[in-house]
Scaffold this motif. Structure first.
Motif: not given
Lengths: 321, 515
Positions: A114, A117-118, A158, A186, A189, A193, A268, B13, B17, B237, B240
């Motif tokens: 990632l 890619l950025i 989140l 998932q 991800l 990121l 996470f 790109a 994304l 968390s 969430s």
């Protein structure tokens, strides 16, 4: 000493030296921390232990042995594949690490992808016209990547995804890539990121500088004068030559990622190596922390070695020397 | 123009994304909800993995909560913290108080199928009393001389003297009754108890799943087929995870997190006053604090409500020493129930310290959410009375080390309370108590009061005795009791039948259903 002039052998010797140094430092630092496994486990209740009780516990955890003996028995055991034992989870540290390392490895790879890619396209874009709007945009992105703390970005993402879209794969039990690839991706991800965004910044900057530098070289002007098509010129001549510093930067970042993206793994609840070390430190589980850190150090060294090898592939000048 | 081609590629790109991110964010939303609920299973969010599965050594919150559902104890607490029968159906103290006879429940089996009887009780209590086992509840059996098992359903405890606190002491999971055939090593990996659940699956540092014990002796079998304690290290968390329906129940400590959880509207948060209490512990063995007048000056210079409001968002109640509902102290019956700086100055004068004193205070960081804020507020308030709190903020391991060694003048502490005041304070404030060094205070009067409290079984008489204990502690400003917080039990809409307890216990998971 002539042996050490042999480059690969010297690298191996260096590696062993580094790993031994890491082993000593980790061992000493862990013991310098206040509290031991017994107080970490019992908390303030530890005050209620009678001396005989404490002695029984010290014996159980092997804390009654002299430090030097503890060090060498640990190191010796590691050579035979015995990384020690976690009293907390009743599992061998090797087993724990074999579960945690692939998770962090996958997270690191995804984050790097990632980030590349950025970072690379934006860096090239920014370099394509200095002091233009796109250059400024690149600066803003890289500044944001460098200055927004990972924990803030992580919790924000989140709560936005969970509260607004009900999308929170990380609240479910963790699925490994082999168990459930779709759920696994998932779950990776958002953390990827967050990490990728942070790393994209230095990659963007490195790319921009490298592209600018290469472009000012004579051979680019010559190539252009010879009528090499602009697109081919940019990709093959400019970006190809700018790759060396980008690879260095990427390798370095990858090493850090393997060291455990502790905060992100924590938020996470990704059961990677960073969380393993953190839990180990909190519980003063010496065996877990020592062995895991050593494995991380080994990974770091290996990544550096690989980066070195990659140079040779992409830059003939390194091969020649 | 060619340059433009390059930038277009970059843009594409970046766009693709963003697109992948969007599409995968909406895709799995539908599939993420039912996972946690299927088949009557309840998912409880916890911030850490149990640090041990051996009940006699468990003190960590998660470990205690998990083990409480796996193991049985001779007595239990009901939702109001009254002592009720557990594995013992009834108990009777002898006239002179030197014997306690327990009648055991019949037809109880351990998870492995073996039968529970008096042999298991005797072997468990004997091992808990053995120093080599290093069981943390050993001191609670200090009055027990020996354990006899005259027949399979009877256990007789021979006591050194009357001990009215004993039945309550037997109710903690640290007193769990284990099968006499089991060893610690075996149980560390495979718990074998008589509780409403049995151990299902465990994934280190990720989750621990308990299955319903269909052979459980209780009149009511657990409602859910399984309970999964899922480790989500960060409290927000967990919020969430509850918002997206992956987790159905969680207990929070941080008032701020509880408020966020409630804010969304889909989560219900129940507040329960805790037995735990926040205190400024004073070490009366050290320096200026040896003088009772200095301690009283500190007591008078603190507005407890202000500490509660600034450090814990007002979430809690100002408290005196005893927090157990049946024995609660009245915070208004103490010297300086309200802040009184003039009185504080007077006490300092009496101690010959009108110029002020300095008190080295340890504070733990990371152990609980409000510690540092409390310390800073106390420092600010006391500064106005010429009392300088010199704060030393320590990592929790370092704090525990210093605390255990009683190496401090004062400590900002969150202490666990117990349903019985003797259990809460006997170990701190009796001269022989095993935490007396840490408490830093004892007196012959207190020793006498605690002994009386143990020897009295009449509830009203005991209440009067512990009122005196509380008064003595505050008149001498042994510690400064500040406030009790709440435990916040958050549940999603489909959870019914859970009763939160002041001890923070999750024992009512057995009556909880998921709709």
């Amino acid at each position: 000493m002539r042996l050490l002039r042999n480059r690969p052998l010297r690298r191996v010797a260096e590696t062993i030296g580094i790993l031994f140094g890491v082993a000593v430092v980790v061992f000493v630092m862990l013991r310098a921390l206040p509290g031991d496994q017994i107080t970490a486990g019992l908390g303030t209740e530890a005050a209620a232990l009678t001396p005989a009780q404490r002695q029984a516990l010290e014996q159980y955890y092997g804390l009654d042995q002299p430090l030097v003996a503890q060090f060498f028995s640990w190191l010796g055991n590691m050579f035979t594949g015995n990384f020690g034992y976690s009293a907390r989870s009743q599992q061998s540290v090797l087993e724990l690490t074999l579960h945690a390392l692939p998770v962090t490895f996958e997270l690191a790879v995804l984050s790097i992808v990632l980030a590349l890619l950025i970072g690379v396209p934006l860096g090239t874009l920014a370099a394509s016209r200095t002091n233009s709007a796109r250059d400024a945009a690149g600066q803003v992105v890289s500044l944001a990547g460098l200055s927004i703390p990972a924990f803030l970005l992580a919790t924000t993402l989140l709560s936005i995804f969970a509260a607004s879209f009900g999308f929170n794969p990380n609240g479910q039990g963790f699925a490994t890539l082999t168990e459930d690839p779709l759920l696994n991706l998932q779950q990776m991800l958002l953390p990827a990121l967050v990490l990728g965004f942070g790393i994209a910044a230095p990659i963007l900057r490195t790319t921009r500088t490298a592209v600018l530098e290469v472009r000012s070289n004579d051979f680019v002007r010559t190539a252009r004068a010879k009528g090499v098509p602009e697109r081919r010129l940019q990709v093959r001549h400019v970006l190809g030559n700018a790759l060396v510093p980008i690879v260095t930067m990427t390798g370095l970042q990858f090493g850090y990622l393997l060291g455990g993206a502790v905060v992100v793994e924590q938020i996470f609840s990704v059961p990677g190596i960073g969380r393993q070390v953190l839990l180990g430190i909190q519980q003063k589980e010496y065996a877990v922390v020592q062995s895991t850190v050593l494995v991380i150090a080994l990974a770091f060294v290996l990544v550096n070695l690989l980066t070195d090898l990659l140079y040779r592939v992409i830059d003939p000048r390194v091969r020649a020397s | 123009m060619p340059r433009g081609a390059f930038s277009a590629a970059g843009l594409a790109a970046a766009l693709s994304l963003a697109l992948t991110a969007c599409s995968s964010s909406s895709g799995p939303a539908a599939s993420s909800t039912p996972a946690g609920q299927a088949g009557g299973s309840l998912v409880v969010g916890v911030t850490s993995d149990p640090d041990t599965l051996f009940p006699w050594k468990a003190t960590q919150f998660t470990a205690v909560n998990v083990l409480q559902n796996l193991y049985g104890t001779l007595t239990e607490f009901d939702k109001d913290l009254n002592v009720v029968p557990g594995l013992a159906e009834s108990w009777q103290a002898a006239e002179d108080g030197k014997q306690l006879t327990l009648k055991l429940r019949q037809g109880v089996t351990f998870a492995d199928g073996s039968t529970f009887d008096s042999k298991d009780v005797k072997s468990s209590l004997d091992k808990i009393m053995d120093e080599k086992t290093a069981a943390v509840a050993r001191a609670s059996l200090a009055s027990v001389k020996s354990v006899e098992a005259p027949d399979a359903s009877t256990v007789v405890l021979e006591l050194t003297g009357p001990d009215a606190a004993l039945p309550a002491n037997l109710a903690t999971v640290n007193m769990a009754i284990l099968s006499s055939d089991d060893t610690e090593e075996k149980l560390n990996a495979t718990p074998n108890g008589t509780g409403p659940f049995t151990l299902g699956k465990r994934v280190a540092s990720q989750s621990i799943t308990l299955n319903r014990n269909d052979k459980y002796w209780g009149a009511e079998k657990p409602k859910v087929g399984s309970v999964e304690f899922r480790v989500i290290p960060d409290e927000s968390s967990i919020v969430s995870a509850m918002q997206s329906g992956n987790v159905q129940l969680a207990v929070f400590n941080d008032p701020l997190v509880a408020q966020t959880a409630e804010g969304g509207g889909t989560i219900t948060v129940a507040k329960t006053p805790q037995l735990n209490y926040h205190a400024l512990q004073l070490n009366a063995q050290r320096g200026d604090l040896k003088d009772v007048n200095v301690r009283l000056a500190i007591q008078c210079a603190i507005d407890r409500k202000q500490v509660l409001d600034t450090a814990a968002l007002g979430e809690g109640e100002v408290t005196g020493p005893i927090t157990a509902p049946a024995f609660k102290s009245d915070p208004n019956k103490r010297p300086c129930p309200n802040r009184d700086l003039a009185k504080a100055a007077e006490y300092l004068g009496k101690a010959g310290k009108s110029g002020g004193v300095t008190v080295k205070t340890i504070v733990s960081q990371g152990e609980y959410a409000t510690s540092v804020n409390e310390a800073q507020n106390l420092k600010a308030q006391l500064a106005e009375a010429k009392i300088n709190l010199e704060l030393e903020v320590l990592e929790s391991g370092a704090f525990v080390d210093r605390w255990v060694a009683a190496d401090f003048d004062a400590a900002v502490a969150l202490n666990g309370g117990r349903p019985d005041p003797d259990g809460s304070y006997g170990r701190y404030f009796t001269s022989e108590g095993n935490l007396n060094k840490v408490a830093g205070y004892s007196s012959p009067e207190l020793d006498k009061l605690f002994a009386q409290g143990k020897a009295t079984s009449d509830q009203a008489a005991r209440k009067a005795i512990y009122d005196q204990v509380g008064a003595h502690l505050e008149d001498n400003a042994a510690w400064i009791w500040l406030f009790s917080g709440y435990t916040y039990t958050a549940t999603t809409a489909n959870v019914t039948g859970f009763t939160p307890m002041a001890s923070g216990s999750l024992q009512y998971l057995r009556t909880t259903a998921v709709g």
